[in-house]
Motif scaffolding. Sequence first.
Motif, mmCIF file in Angstrom:
data_model
loop_
_atom_site.group_PDB
_atom_site.id
_atom_site.type_symbol
_atom_site.label_atom_id
_atom_site.label_comp_id
_atom_site.label_asym_id
_atom_site.label_seq_id
_atom_site.Cartn_x
_atom_site.Cartn_y
_atom_site.Cartn_z
ATOM 1 N N ASN A 85 -24.798 -23.689 -22.747
ATOM 2 C CA ASN A 85 -25.062 -24.308 -21.452
ATOM 3 C C ASN A 85 -23.862 -24.164 -20.527
ATOM 4 O OD1 ASN A 85 -25.939 -25.909 -19.335
ATOM 5 N ND2 ASN A 85 -25.621 -27.844 -20.415
ATOM 6 N N GLY A 86 -24.106 -23.678 -19.303
ATOM 7 C CA GLY A 86 -23.048 -23.557 -18.313
ATOM 8 C C GLY A 86 -22.273 -22.255 -18.346
ATOM 9 N N PHE A 87 -22.583 -21.371 -19.312
ATOM 10 C CA PHE A 87 -21.812 -20.151 -19.483
ATOM 11 C C PHE A 87 -22.661 -18.878 -19.351
ATOM 12 C CE2 PHE A 87 -18.921 -23.237 -21.064
ATOM 13 C CZ PHE A 87 -17.651 -22.682 -21.038
ATOM 14 N N PHE A 88 -23.840 -18.984 -18.773
ATOM 15 C CA PHE A 88 -24.735 -17.823 -18.729
ATOM 16 C C PHE A 88 -24.120 -16.594 -18.060
ATOM 17 C CE2 PHE A 88 -29.226 -19.756 -19.427
ATOM 18 C CZ PHE A 88 -28.758 -20.435 -20.529
ATOM 19 N N PRO A 89 -23.445 -16.724 -16.920
ATOM 20 C CA PRO A 89 -22.871 -15.520 -16.299
ATOM 21 C C PRO A 89 -21.851 -14.820 -17.186
ATOM 22 C CG PRO A 89 -22.966 -17.322 -14.722
ATOM 23 C CD PRO A 89 -23.259 -17.914 -16.079
ATOM 24 N N PHE A 90 -21.189 -15.583 -18.055
ATOM 25 C CA PHE A 90 -20.162 -15.007 -18.928
ATOM 26 C C PHE A 90 -20.760 -14.436 -20.218
ATOM 27 C CE2 PHE A 90 -18.501 -18.676 -16.579
ATOM 28 C CZ PHE A 90 -17.609 -18.020 -15.754
ATOM 29 N N ASP A 91 -22.026 -14.745 -20.447
ATOM 30 C CA ASP A 91 -22.727 -14.224 -21.620
ATOM 31 C C ASP A 91 -23.884 -13.338 -21.166
ATOM 32 O OD1 ASP A 91 -23.068 -13.870 -24.296
ATOM 33 O OD2 ASP A 91 -24.015 -15.804 -24.680
#
Length: 222
Positions: A85-91
């Motif tokens: 959660n909260g890290f979609f752009p980085f994953d």
Amino acid sequence: MLTLNFLQNAKSRFKVLCLGSHSDDIEIGCGGTILQWLSSHQNLEIVWVVFSSAGSEREKEARAGAALFLERAKKKDVMIKDFRNGFFPFDGTNIKTVFEDELKKMSPDVILTHNGKDAHQDHRHIAELTWNTFRDHVILEYEIPKYDGDMGRPNLFVQLDAEASKKKVTYLMKTFQSQRSKRWFQEDTFFSLMRLRGMECNAPSGHAEAFYCRKAVLGTSR
């Protein structure tokens, strides 16, 4: 108000792909629409994808929510992923792989996804990948109320009857106990937004859900 109905034949097969970043996103954004469609369409097939919920209390809530909202669906496929959660752009690479390897092969009649201008980075990322993956499909972007104040001016509405509106809110409050401490996660928040959108589209019941439709082709039957 002009009405366009792509669910005219209640017996024809109709496939819907629902995409949500977190366990309550689909239910909040388009839960009423799903309930409304299921009440009138006999052969609605639904693929329900939640990208951040696996292995936690939120996963239990995600599965419970899908079970309630899809109770009438004759054919359904619920997919729960475990992206942080909260890290979609980085994953993004791994999430894009899900779109390319698991979702792209589908041929949905309509896709319900996040608003591309949503203030939450996870929501925006899923919206972007939706458009990157599905280039010749009907894509409707739903809205989610929250602290960020990012509510906009949607241009497509689904009018809800009283039963669908009430069920949506009842299911939300029953299922997502982990969110009840948040001050915005209240019955009147969800009813108020549906009432506002219902006013904007002159819904007979007074309630509606709203979407953003970036582009569509208006066809005529022969």
